[in-house]
Enzyme design. Sequence first.
Site, PDB file in Angstrom:
ATOM      1  CD  GLU A 131      -2.843  -1.143   2.438  1.00  0.00           C
ATOM      2  OE1 GLU A 131      -3.626  -2.089   2.557  1.00  0.00           O
ATOM      3  OE2 GLU A 131      -2.790  -0.175   3.230  1.00  0.00           O
ATOM      4  CB  ALA A 134       1.573  -0.737   4.421  1.00  0.00           C
ATOM      5  N   GLY A 135       4.766  -0.854   2.723  1.00  0.00           N
ATOM      6  CA  GLY A 135       5.499  -1.697   1.783  1.00  0.00           C
ATOM      7  C   GLY A 135       6.176  -2.812   2.553  1.00  0.00           C
ATOM      8  CB  SER A 136       9.519  -3.019   4.153  1.00  0.00           C
ATOM      9  OG  SER A 136      10.267  -2.867   2.964  1.00  0.00           O
ATOM     10  NE  ARG A 289      35.586  -1.703 -28.344  1.00  0.00           N
ATOM     11  CZ  ARG A 289      35.323  -0.698 -29.169  1.00  0.00           C
ATOM     12  NH1 ARG A 289      34.900  -0.946 -30.404  1.00  0.00           N
ATOM     13  NH2 ARG A 289      35.473   0.554 -28.762  1.00  0.00           N
ATOM     14  CB  ILE A 359      32.750  -5.395 -19.831  1.00  0.00           C
ATOM     15  CG1 ILE A 359      33.420  -5.896 -18.538  1.00  0.00           C
ATOM     16  CG2 ILE A 359      33.315  -6.135 -21.037  1.00  0.00           C
ATOM     17  CD1 ILE A 359      33.099  -7.331 -18.185  1.00  0.00           C
ATOM     18  N   GLY A 361      31.653  -0.451 -22.076  1.00  0.00           N
ATOM     19  CA  GLY A 361      32.011   0.960 -22.191  1.00  0.00           C
ATOM     20  C   GLY A 361      30.842   1.802 -22.670  1.00  0.00           C
ATOM     21  CD  GLU A 385       7.791 -11.831  -4.720  1.00  0.00           C
ATOM     22  OE1 GLU A 385       7.795 -12.687  -3.838  1.00  0.00           O
ATOM     23  OE2 GLU A 385       7.595 -12.070  -5.913  1.00  0.00           O
ATOM     24  CB  THR A 387      14.158  -3.799   0.529  1.00  0.00           C
ATOM     25  OG1 THR A 387      14.154  -3.907   1.964  1.00  0.00           O
ATOM     26  CG2 THR A 387      12.993  -2.939   0.075  1.00  0.00           C
TER      27      THR A 387
END
Length: 405
Positions: A131, A134-136, A289, A359, A361, A385, A387
């Site tokens: 919500e 209200a997450g975690s 490369r 890598i 670049g 789901e 943190t």
Amino acid sequence: MSTFSLDPGPDQLAVRDWLHGFAADVIRPAAAEWDEREETPWPIIQEAAKLGIYSLEFYAQQFFDPSGVGIPIAMEELFWGDAGIGLAITGTTLAAVAVLANGTDEQIGTWAPQMFGTPEDVKVAAFCSSEPDAGSDVSALRTRAVYDEAKDEWVLNGTKTWATNGGIAHVHVVVATVDPELGARGQASFIVPPGTPGLAQGQKFKKHGIRASHTAEVVLDGVRVPGHCLLGGKEKLDERLARAREGVRKGGKNAAMATFEASRPAVGAQAIGIARAAYEVALDYAKTRVQFGRPIIDNQGVAFQLADMKTRIDAARLLVWRASWMAVNNQPFTSAEGSMSKLYAGETAKYVTSQAMQILGGNGFTREYPVERMHRDSAIYTVFEGTSEIQRLVIARAISGMPIR
């Protein structure tokens, strides 16, 4: 109980190869387009349904595979194709897991098939827990469910957010507070059938990554659902609430947490798929490369990066497979092994995709190469789901036995 093995059997290998082909031939060619469109890729979901990939039967077969690695293998291959489309194909399973974890046999048989529809008329489902405030902290849910005894109906009011497939789903599973004084232990899950008045989609979010997956608010305004839509039934809920009021914790799980516990290793496998895809692009790039007259992988700095990337991917997979095997064989997560797998896999996806961009670049920063999209997609895996910080909290509490805050 099955024996834990790092060697998938012929059935698992066949599924892996089948899904890898679908990911390579169908998902990857469409990934950039649907990322740009930020829309649900219905044609690809339908193609997956026609092949039997998007179906209750397929996911049930993988979920109950005694080896434990059916779901992780499936998730890794689909998300190796693309995370946004992968989540569009698999997002319904979170709602299905909620029914499997909390529902009766009759409820499972009634609602789970409706979540997927048919190959000719595909449907999706949504699990609505978080919500705006209200997450975690799932104990802070404000969405209320009030029982109307005269009509044997539950009346739901509130706003849910960050809901995958929210508002476009055929079936919504909503976590609501029944007894606010009990906090997280006073919650239950409800099925909201298709076409129920009072449920509407709120804001659709424009996201940093996984943009082919629909994420939105769900507004519940006087939503009435029949009594049989309470997952697990009222008798079971009343018993659980009575135990909670007496201060007895044993024997009852929070509705949202029961769903997340069952799904965390699968989410970790998704993150591994993203990481593996980025690693493969970076490895191929480093071998082809040429700078200063030689492939850049000839430089230890690049070679060591790739070595670390591969090592972390394999380590994350081992944690996911262990947790998945434990879950299938009803082994308790005494050290929060499910959270360990999701934590490390999510962190690995962010690390590997970041290194892949480095890598490549300047090329890694452009949309001409897929690692830019993979890097954006990976970011959510340390957030949703649970943190990374919440996973560490769960692990710390499990290994210490202390109410760490």
